[in-house]
Design an enzyme around this catalytic site. Sequence first.
Site, short mmCIF file in Angstrom:
data_model
loop_
_atom_site.label_atom_id
_atom_site.label_comp_id
_atom_site.label_asym_id
_atom_site.label_seq_id
_atom_site.Cartn_x
_atom_site.Cartn_y
_atom_site.Cartn_z
N GLY A 131 -20.94 -46.96 -40.33
CA GLY A 131 -22.27 -46.45 -40.00
C GLY A 131 -22.23 -45.83 -38.61
CE LYS A 132 -20.45 -43.58 -33.41
NZ LYS A 132 -19.11 -44.13 -33.16
#
Length: 444
Positions: A131-132
Amino acid sequence: MGEGLVVPTGGRTSAPLTGTLQSFDSMTEAVNPFESLQEQIDDAAAFLDVEPGVLERIKHPERVLEANLAVEMDDGSVAVFRAYRSQFNGDRGPYKGGIRYHPNVTRDEVKALSGWMVFKCATVDIPYGGGKGGIAIEPDDYSESELERITRSFAKELRPVIGEDRDIPAPDVNTGQREMNWIKDTYETLENTTAPGVVTGKAIGSGGSAGRVEATGRSTMIAAREAFDYLGTDVDGATVAVQGYGNAGSVAARLIAEMGADVVAVSDSRGAVYRPDGLDAAAAKAHKNETGSVIGFEGADEEITNEDLLTLDVDLLVPAALENAIDGDLARDVRADVIVEAANGPLTPNADDVLTERDVLVVPDILANAGGVTVSYFEWVQNRQRFSWTEERVNEELEAIIVDAFDGLVSTHEVRGTPNLRTAAYVVAIQRVLEAYRQAGNWP
Ligand code: NAD
């Protein structure tokens, strides 16, 4: 919203955002990092037997949260900030990845960075997806209390989608322990619980891990040492240029210098400093901490541009700033023998092609900077166990994981005949992601 509503475009003084991220002003080749990621996946898929639908699935995020944070400023006005969290793939475990504060943050940049996290965690075989997140903001333009309210506002938006077993943020460009502590506190307060493992990269007193601050630079150093060893040379006596002198770059420079290398040039967003006989990496960082930049560092002979730094005649080049630092044109002028990517996505796909053709050994980001997420994983394990490891243990376990992963890439490169180590890394990583996906089965 009050009369004082303003919508900053990344920062109070910055130019409007565009759909395509262009981190480096001097560049002529406009590259969307999300398209770079998809190209890297396609390059590796040519070495794998993957059905088109399954391949398409791993080329896009599962979901992206976009939030508009309306936050009160110190003067009583309200400012709105665009924020994103991309959850790219969770086949191998909870989504995992940093949060970036930068005026150039866009939805596509965050999507690309979240995808790189998936394949990074799989390359080093830790049980996480990717994720980011990010906020389009120039943090230097805001006071600490404004940044705290902005961060807590983002944490409030993130609360339903993050969690110790769901999605675990960490620091990235312009965020660190302070922001992680605020996110943890906001989450725990709203959830009425304690959940130190909801973010990593925290201060030690708030559940952080020994060795986390140094981890990205440390894996960069290990990757450089292994790369020189693979080429039959030694880092001792090598000359090194480091672009970007923040967390990743400055620690990498110091640890590589400790192996006997001469760090001859370092830079930040304001420019580069150069000393052909080698400069004191730790003193250059101390100067940056004091003054905000490496510029003006007295231990250097001259100031040069970032482009000069990237094309210096050195043995090792460490890009440790942002995406797209080196495009196809600049790659033709690069004179380093080895590039170890501390930054995420510093080479455009064209640059990769040129450097592969020119036989420059590139250790890809998804291995070289994987120390950050690996020690984040150790931090999370310690949080879950409510038990702390010594720094010695952290560093030893990190060393074993990075060396093992490097050997795995080299052997895949040689056995499968991939053009370079990056494609080898994606072959290894995609296989691991697909194995988990197939074992779980498709959910309608
Ligand atoms: P940071 O904010 O600590 O440092 C970034 C540095 O880059 C600063 O010194 C800044 O001045 C410099 N910079 C910005 N624009 C520049 C330009 N145009 N030319 C030269 N220098 C420039 O950030 P960081 O955490 O060190 O992250 C750097 C890179 O490493 C990013 O790509 C990030 O995604 C990656 N990374 C970081 C971690 C981590 O744990 N911090 C982990 C994995 C990857």
